[in-house]
Design an enzyme around this catalytic site. Structure first.
Site, PDB file in Angstrom:
ATOM      1  CD  GLU A 288      -2.654  -1.406   2.486  1.00  0.00           C
ATOM      2  OE1 GLU A 288      -3.819  -1.754   2.405  1.00  0.00           O
ATOM      3  OE2 GLU A 288      -2.052  -1.232   3.579  1.00  0.00           O
TER       4      GLU A 288
HETATM    5  C1  NGO Z   1      -3.828  -4.921   5.063  1.00  0.00           C
HETATM    6  C2  NGO Z   1      -2.869  -3.788   5.332  1.00  0.00           C
HETATM    7  C3  NGO Z   1      -2.616  -3.586   6.819  1.00  0.00           C
HETATM    8  C4  NGO Z   1      -3.922  -3.626   7.606  1.00  0.00           C
HETATM    9  C5  NGO Z   1      -4.629  -4.930   7.322  1.00  0.00           C
HETATM   10  C6  NGO Z   1      -5.947  -5.027   8.072  1.00  0.00           C
HETATM   11  C7  NGO Z   1      -1.742  -5.584   4.588  1.00  0.00           C
HETATM   12  C8  NGO Z   1      -0.682  -6.473   4.146  1.00  0.00           C
HETATM   13  N1  NGO Z   1      -1.667  -4.278   4.679  1.00  0.00           N
HETATM   14  O1  NGO Z   1      -2.927  -6.044   5.010  1.00  0.00           O
HETATM   15  O2  NGO Z   1      -1.970  -2.347   7.009  1.00  0.00           O
HETATM   16  O3  NGO Z   1      -3.646  -3.528   8.976  1.00  0.00           O
HETATM   17  O4  NGO Z   1      -4.893  -5.084   5.954  1.00  0.00           O
HETATM   18  O5  NGO Z   1      -6.623  -6.228   7.855  1.00  0.00           O
END
Ligand code: NGO
Length: 529
Positions: free
Chosen positions: A333
């Site tokens: 992200e």
């Molecule tokens: C995503 C995000 C995390 C969140 C999570 C919550 C990943 C790999 N990046 O998973 O920052 O905490 O969802 O479910």
């Protein structure tokens, strides 16, 4: 146990000639009554397991014998486990005398086919023998023995026996070499004692990798001596681990056959670092600390050399603190960066990790930067289709499987769950169990899969009670998918063995979710999830 599961047990044993040898008929057929396997509620289900008519009672005459260097610490761990509830002395000794009335842990004479983590466990009327090629195998055998004993063995003060181990012959080894569980200590901080408790839970279910998500927008949780403000400022009100504390955790995990995988999440998810040092931001100004739950808004400045000096220093220190082969660098992200900027950063970040002798791991987005083949990619998309992952597997990358709708332990069980998130939907205990890590993503062969990992993100988890509620009972589900042979994973059989864990968790005072999908002893199934 159901008749289905009993049939499965006999089938798997018949295939290996482990028991009932020479007759071509099961003992049940021979003498008109099979020894009951009702007491064999082990999770994860051993690869091969056959009940026998023997039984061994641990008494105040029992000695724990160890043979082979590396077996002593496992023998001590077993004694520590058994002494409080039994009240017995249980001396730990090298082999002496008759060898009766012993629990014997030996690294001698194990067939090489058992591998690094496999073990054999046999119970006769005069004792228990666990045999393995490596201490890790003995340690997992001890976890099995623990579950063969009555739940009250988990108590921390003396309880009434008898401490009977039912007769059984087990030959066991894991399906996957990597069986991981993660904990996000960045969104909410959990102190050393809590994390040790967490590690104990993982060990009980034969998890062998503990992935610590140490940094994120909301907190930087590890002291980096060359950049101390990361922890002292970026740790915010929550706090951080000193290097001595972190080393203690690494050692605590290693003593339980668990490799710690540290994660420094970059280039996104970095607000805590950006708030600690202005020079990591493109405008040179530190950001404010952040306690919300948004993702994707922060990024290191990929055009500044300070960013790479910072990352090099951090990875040097982290690599020195963790003897395991992996360093996880996040990579998820990073929505503030273009694809080219992301690749520009990741190319250098991956090289830095390799330069310190470690194997890089990243969330699957790291594949967008076309990293070297040795980079492990961790899948977390709920979807079963991923051309990115398929291509990566074809190119020789190894993959970790953490599909958001199955393996994310922070996802709500159902709409009534107060804690947790629901971005991929809900994940009941049954959902967490009924998928195959070796065949989850279309076009990705099991040979490319290192194993499953269950992340536990802590945006909504403020206390350790909260952590336990999301972890149990889904931890054993993922653990079994990682350990047990694929054709032995059957929901109805599993749910019954899982139910038998409930009384253990009650004694350990674990705050677990009493899912109505599981036939807990004394409980009624209500048909919910
Ligand atoms: C995503 C995000 C995390 C969140 C999570 C919550 C990943 C790999 N990046 O998973 O920052 O905490 O969802 O479910």
């Amino acid at each position: 146990m159901t008749s289905v599961s009993r049939r499965q047990a006999l089938r798997s044993i018949a295939g290996t000639g482990l028991l009932w040898a020479g007759t071509g008929a099961s003992r049940a057929q021979r003498d008109g009554g099979a020894p009951s396997d009702d007491a064999l509620t082990v999770v994860p289900r051993p690869a091969e397991m056959a009940p026998t008519r023997a039984a061994y009672e641990i008494t105040d005459e029992t000695t724990i014998m160890f043979d082979g260097s590396g077996a002593f610490h496992v023998a001590t761990a077993l004694a520590d486990l058994l002494r409080p509830a039994t009240g017995f002395e249980l001396p730990v000794d090298r082999p002496t005398g008759s060898g009766t009335d012993t629990i014997s842990l030996t690294l001698d004479g194990a067939p090489p086919t058992l591998g690094d983590e496999g073990y054999r466990l046999g119970v006769t009327d005069s004792g228990v023998t666990i045999r393995a090629a490596e201490p890790a195998g003995l340690f997992w055998g001890v976890q099995t023995l623990r579950q063969l004993l009555p739940p009250s063995v988990e108590a921390d003060s003396e309880r009434a026996g008898p401490w009977t181990v039912p007769g059984v012959q087990i030959r066991d080894a894991p399906r996957f070499d990597y069986r991981g569980v993660h904990l996000d200590v960045a969104r909410h901080f959990f102190d050393v004692d809590a994390v040790k408790q967490y590690i104990d839970y993982l060990a009980a279910y034969k998890i062998n990798h503990f992935h610590m998500h140490l940094t994120d927008d909301q907190g930087w949780r590890l002291m980096i001596e060359s950049w101390p403000r990361l922890a002292t400022v970026g740790g915010g009100e929550g706090g951080y681990y000193t290097q001595a504390e972190f080393r203690d955790l690494v050692r605590y995990a290693a003593d339980r056959s668990i490799t710690l995988v540290p994660e420094i999440d970059v280039p996104g998810h970095t607000n805590a670092a950006l708030a600690s040092y202005g020079e990591l931001n493109c405008d040179g100004q530190p950001t404010d600390l952040y306690t919300g739950t948004e993702v994707g808004f922060s990024s290191l400045c990929v055009d500044r050399e300070e960013t790479y000096e910072f990352f090099d220093d951090v990875i040097r220190e982290v690599a020195a603190l963790t003897p395991g082969p992996y360093v996880h660098i996040g990579g998820d992200e990073a929505e503030e960066l273009s694809e080219a900027e992301y690749a520009q950063f990741m190319d250098r970040a991956v090289a830095i990790v390799q330069n310190y002798g470690k194997r890089p791991v990243g969330w699957y987005q790291v594949l967008n930067a076309d990293p070297p083949e040795s980079t492990v990619a961790q899948y977390w998309n709920p979807s079963r289709e991923s051309s990115l992952l398929e291509a990566a597997a074809d190119a020789g990358h190894e993959l970790l499987m953490s599909p958001g709708s199955r393996a994310f332990l922070d996802i709500k069980y159902n709409e009534g769950t107060e804690l947790g998130l629901s971005w991929p939907g809900f994940t009941s205990v049954r959902d967490a169990y009924t998928w195959d890590p070796g065949a989850y993503v279309d076009g990705v062969d099991e040979s490319a899969v290192m194993g499953p990992e269950a992340p536990l993100w802590s945006e909504t988890l403020e206390t350790f009670d909260d952590v336990e509620f999301m972890l149990f009972p889904r931890l054993p589900a993922i653990a079994e998918l990682g350990w047990s042979p694929a054709d032995e994973t059957d929901w109805s059989d599993f749910s019954e063995r899982l139910a038998a864990q409930g009384p253990r968790w009650d004694i350990l005072d674990v705050n677990f979710y009493r899912s109505p999908q599981v036939p807990w002893p004394g409980g009624e199934r209500s048909g919910g999830i």
